[in-house]
Design a protein around this motif. Structure first.
Motif, PDB file in Angstrom:
ATOM      1  N   VAL A 170       0.869  -1.176   0.000  1.00  0.00           N
ATOM      2  CA  VAL A 170       0.000   0.000   0.000  1.00  0.00           C
ATOM      3  C   VAL A 170       0.904   1.224   0.000  1.00  0.00           C
ATOM      4  N   GLN A 175       1.197   5.726   0.089  1.00  0.00           N
ATOM      5  CA  GLN A 175       0.522   6.944   0.538  1.00  0.00           C
ATOM      6  C   GLN A 175       1.362   8.142   0.126  1.00  0.00           C
ATOM      7  N   GLY A 230      -4.349  10.076   0.783  1.00  0.00           N
ATOM      8  CA  GLY A 230      -4.900   8.841   1.322  1.00  0.00           C
ATOM      9  C   GLY A 230      -4.099   7.618   0.924  1.00  0.00           C
ATOM     10  N   LEU A 231      -4.675   6.474   1.220  1.00  0.00           N
ATOM     11  CA  LEU A 231      -4.014   5.192   0.996  1.00  0.00           C
ATOM     12  C   LEU A 231      -4.381   4.627  -0.371  1.00  0.00           C
ATOM     13  N   TRP A 277      -4.014   1.055  -2.560  1.00  0.00           N
ATOM     14  CA  TRP A 277      -3.677  -0.369  -2.625  1.00  0.00           C
ATOM     15  C   TRP A 277      -2.929  -0.655  -3.915  1.00  0.00           C
ATOM     16  N   TRP A 287      -0.919  -7.595  -4.082  1.00  0.00           N
ATOM     17  CA  TRP A 287      -0.421  -8.573  -3.111  1.00  0.00           C
ATOM     18  C   TRP A 287       0.330  -9.694  -3.800  1.00  0.00           C
ATOM     19  N   TYR A 296      -1.950  -7.474  -9.038  1.00  0.00           N
ATOM     20  CA  TYR A 296      -1.542  -6.076  -9.029  1.00  0.00           C
ATOM     21  C   TYR A 296      -2.720  -5.169  -9.331  1.00  0.00           C
ATOM     22  N   ALA A 297      -2.687  -3.979  -8.754  1.00  0.00           N
ATOM     23  CA  ALA A 297      -3.658  -2.967  -9.142  1.00  0.00           C
ATOM     24  C   ALA A 297      -3.530  -2.693 -10.634  1.00  0.00           C
ATOM     25  N   GLN A 357      -3.955  -0.188 -12.443  1.00  0.00           N
ATOM     26  CA  GLN A 357      -3.323   1.062 -12.870  1.00  0.00           C
ATOM     27  C   GLN A 357      -1.801   0.996 -12.771  1.00  0.00           C
ATOM     28  N   TYR A 372       4.170   0.990   2.105  1.00  0.00           N
ATOM     29  CA  TYR A 372       3.993   0.075   3.232  1.00  0.00           C
ATOM     30  C   TYR A 372       3.813  -1.358   2.735  1.00  0.00           C
ATOM     31  N   TYR A 412      -9.958   5.234   7.702  1.00  0.00           N
ATOM     32  CA  TYR A 412     -10.169   4.823   6.321  1.00  0.00           C
ATOM     33  C   TYR A 412     -10.980   3.539   6.263  1.00  0.00           C
ATOM     34  N   ASN A 436     -10.381  -6.225  -7.265  1.00  0.00           N
ATOM     35  CA  ASN A 436      -9.179  -5.487  -7.627  1.00  0.00           C
ATOM     36  C   ASN A 436      -9.571  -4.222  -8.381  1.00  0.00           C
ATOM     37  N   PRO A 437      -9.042  -3.036  -8.010  1.00  0.00           N
ATOM     38  CA  PRO A 437      -8.141  -2.771  -6.895  1.00  0.00           C
ATOM     39  C   PRO A 437      -8.895  -2.616  -5.572  1.00  0.00           C
ATOM     40  N   TYR A 438      -8.307  -3.061  -4.507  1.00  0.00           N
ATOM     41  CA  TYR A 438      -8.947  -3.027  -3.178  1.00  0.00           C
ATOM     42  C   TYR A 438      -8.927  -1.594  -2.631  1.00  0.00           C
ATOM     43  N   PHE A 456      -9.450   2.171  -1.098  1.00  0.00           N
ATOM     44  CA  PHE A 456      -9.707   2.813   0.187  1.00  0.00           C
ATOM     45  C   PHE A 456     -10.635   4.005  -0.020  1.00  0.00           C
ATOM     46  N   GLN A 504     -11.511   7.960   1.011  1.00  0.00           N
ATOM     47  CA  GLN A 504     -10.588   9.101   1.000  1.00  0.00           C
ATOM     48  C   GLN A 504     -10.134   9.511   2.390  1.00  0.00           C
TER      49      GLN A 504
END
Lengths: 122, 107
Positions: free
Chosen positions: A37, A39, A44-45, A47, A50, A60-61, A63, A95, B87, B94-96, B98, B100
């Protein structure tokens, strides 16, 4: 106790690559997925994806597809995140985190590394 | 991508107050929502798993509810340590993503 210890911060130029490590201890490394993750400063966070240390499976995400590679070394209980083609908007704290366990594929992240600041600047 | 819309984006409250933060998913995700607390300069901390389950060690003043598209995190009797950013996160697709974030400040 479960611990995830990440590598130190890094400064990279645009277009370069970075590799962040996450050394796990206190549990059987191959039994739990590692999630990454990030930031951006003041944001914000996000993802990133994994990896399963057990079989190397990744998710993978979308994007980040094509720029990111997650890997593990089960001999040293270490997970790695490599990000290529760095841009200024990749500047962030990265992270690693581990699934808490006991919740199937709901993937609550119960253990986190301390974070690694990657700065992308010319 | 599933969007997670949190509200409010910030709130001011006093020690002892009860507050509720909501999170709406852009499509139904069953109970695939986790909640985290983050203090400045620290990694997030898991508060609620699978919409309503309290992990070991999390104080009982925290609770979560919801399913489908609407979820909430409630803190009963705010404590000084609770002033932080919260959060939600969906772990369905996917994507997991969050939410804002909701910043909880001292009034």
């Amino acid at each position: 106790q479960v611990q995830l210890v990440q590598s130190g911060g890094d400064v990279k130029k645009p277009g370069a690559s970075v590799k962040v490590s996450c050394k796990a201890s206190g549990y059987t490394f191959s039994s739990y997925d590692i999630t990454w993750v990030r930031q951006a400063p003041g944001q914000g966070l996000e993802w990133m994806g994994w990896i399963s240390p057990h079989n190397g499976k990744t998710d993978y995400a979308r994007q980040l597809q094509g720029r990111v590679t997650m890997s593990t070394d089960t001999a040293t209980n270490t997970a790695y995140l490599e990000l290529r083609g760095l841009r200024s908007d990749d500047t962030a704290v990265y992270y690693c985190a581990r699934d808490l366990g006991d919740y199937g594929n709901l993937n609550p992240l119960g253990y986190w590394g301390q974070g690694t600041l990657v700065t992308v600047s010319s | 991508d599933i969007q997670m819309t949190q509200s409010p984006s910030s709130l001011s409250a006093s020690v002892g107050d009860r507050i509720t933060i909501t999170c709406r998913a852009s499509q139904s995700i069953s109970i695939s929502v986790n909640w985290y607390q983050q203090r400045p300069g620290k990694p997030p901390k898991l508060l609620i798993a699978a919409a309503s389950f309290l992990p070991s060690g999390v104080p009982s003043r925290f609770s979560g509810s919801g399913s489908g598209t609407d979820f909430s995190l409630t803190i009963d009797s705010l404590q000084p340590d609770d002033f932080a950013t919260y959060y939600c996160q969906q772990s369905s697709n996917n994507p997991y993503t969050f939410g804002q974030g909701t910043r909880v400040e001292i009034k």
